[in-house]
Design a protein around this motif. Sequence first.
Motif, PDB file in Angstrom:
ATOM      1  N   GLY A 184       0.819  -1.211   0.000  1.00 59.45           N
ATOM      2  CA  GLY A 184       0.000   0.000   0.000  1.00 59.45           C
ATOM      3  C   GLY A 184       0.847   1.253   0.000  1.00 59.45           C
ATOM      4  O   GLY A 184       0.551   2.218  -0.713  1.00 59.45           O
ATOM      5  N   LEU A 185       1.914   1.258   0.789  1.00 62.96           N
ATOM      6  CA  LEU A 185       2.797   2.417   0.848  1.00 62.96           C
ATOM      7  C   LEU A 185       3.509   2.633  -0.484  1.00 62.96           C
ATOM      8  O   LEU A 185       3.691   3.775  -0.923  1.00 62.96           O
ATOM      9  CB  LEU A 185       3.816   2.231   1.969  1.00 62.96           C
ATOM     10  N   THR A 186       3.882   1.543  -1.130  1.00 63.45           N
ATOM     11  CA  THR A 186       4.508   1.648  -2.452  1.00 63.45           C
ATOM     12  C   THR A 186       3.548   2.278  -3.454  1.00 63.45           C
ATOM     13  O   THR A 186       3.941   3.155  -4.239  1.00 63.45           O
ATOM     14  CB  THR A 186       4.929   0.257  -2.958  1.00 63.45           C
ATOM     15  N   MET A 187       2.284   1.851  -3.414  1.00 64.92           N
ATOM     16  CA  MET A 187       1.270   2.420  -4.311  1.00 64.92           C
ATOM     17  C   MET A 187       1.084   3.911  -4.061  1.00 64.92           C
ATOM     18  O   MET A 187       0.979   4.706  -5.002  1.00 64.92           O
ATOM     19  CB  MET A 187      -0.054   1.679  -4.135  1.00 64.92           C
ATOM     20  N   MET A 188       1.047   4.308  -2.774  1.00 65.61           N
ATOM     21  CA  MET A 188       0.863   5.718  -2.462  1.00 65.61           C
ATOM     22  C   MET A 188       2.076   6.534  -2.895  1.00 65.61           C
ATOM     23  O   MET A 188       1.936   7.641  -3.435  1.00 65.61           O
ATOM     24  CB  MET A 188       0.630   5.890  -0.959  1.00 65.61           C
ATOM     25  N   ASN A 189       3.277   5.997  -2.689  1.00 60.37           N
ATOM     26  CA  ASN A 189       4.488   6.702  -3.122  1.00 60.37           C
ATOM     27  C   ASN A 189       4.465   6.928  -4.628  1.00 60.37           C
ATOM     28  O   ASN A 189       4.814   8.010  -5.117  1.00 60.37           O
ATOM     29  CB  ASN A 189       5.739   5.908  -2.734  1.00 60.37           C
ATOM     30  N   ARG A 190       4.079   5.905  -5.366  1.00 58.78           N
ATOM     31  CA  ARG A 190       4.047   6.029  -6.823  1.00 58.78           C
ATOM     32  C   ARG A 190       2.958   6.989  -7.288  1.00 58.78           C
ATOM     33  O   ARG A 190       3.163   7.751  -8.236  1.00 58.78           O
ATOM     34  CB  ARG A 190       3.862   4.648  -7.455  1.00 58.78           C
TER      35      ARG A 190
END
Length: 206
Positions: A184-190
């Motif tokens: 989820g954090l990776t998705m938000m960062n992207r």
Amino acid sequence: MQFSLWLALLGATVVISFTPGAGAINTMSNSLNAGFGRSIWGILGQQAALVIHVAIVALGLGLLVSNSPVLFAAIKYAGAAYLIYLGLRQFLAKPTGNAEVEAARRDEPAFSMFRRGMWVNLLNPKAIVFFLAFMPGFIRLDQPQLTQYLVLIATVLAVDILVMWFFFAAAARSFQRFTRTVRGLTMMNRAFGVLFIAVGLMLAFL
């Protein structure tokens, strides 16, 4: 400043503050990464840049920037490059799932957030041009200038802080459930990385 004129200034400032841009994206990103409370430091940095923009226009330097294609372009492309840099850095950030690493990430120094917020707003020559068009309608030459500028700055800052903190930063809290997992954090960062890059490209080419 007459009360009716101040109401017009207040209304215009509210509309402008709610218009999404690099400052709103930076605020939401800070709220997700550092928390709602600490996102105020980035917001204050953005306000410092607005004060500088108003001072530039009030001192007549805004005309110099707007009338110099080379200077305007230099500031514009520097601002676009900075936003794209922020976007790439966030897009490529790799959450580890390590509690200590993530805690350190949330403990970014206040001055670092303040400085980034200031540069996000400061490296935007279109803000100078905007204030050149915006401010004359609310400044009366037959009245004391300093008082009018202080009222204008106080109104712009108060509205922008409230909108950024209690709307954009608060709205980001609804996405915090995505930050509880590495995926989820990776998705938000992207997602926020792409938004920063998109705004940078718009600043450069539109």
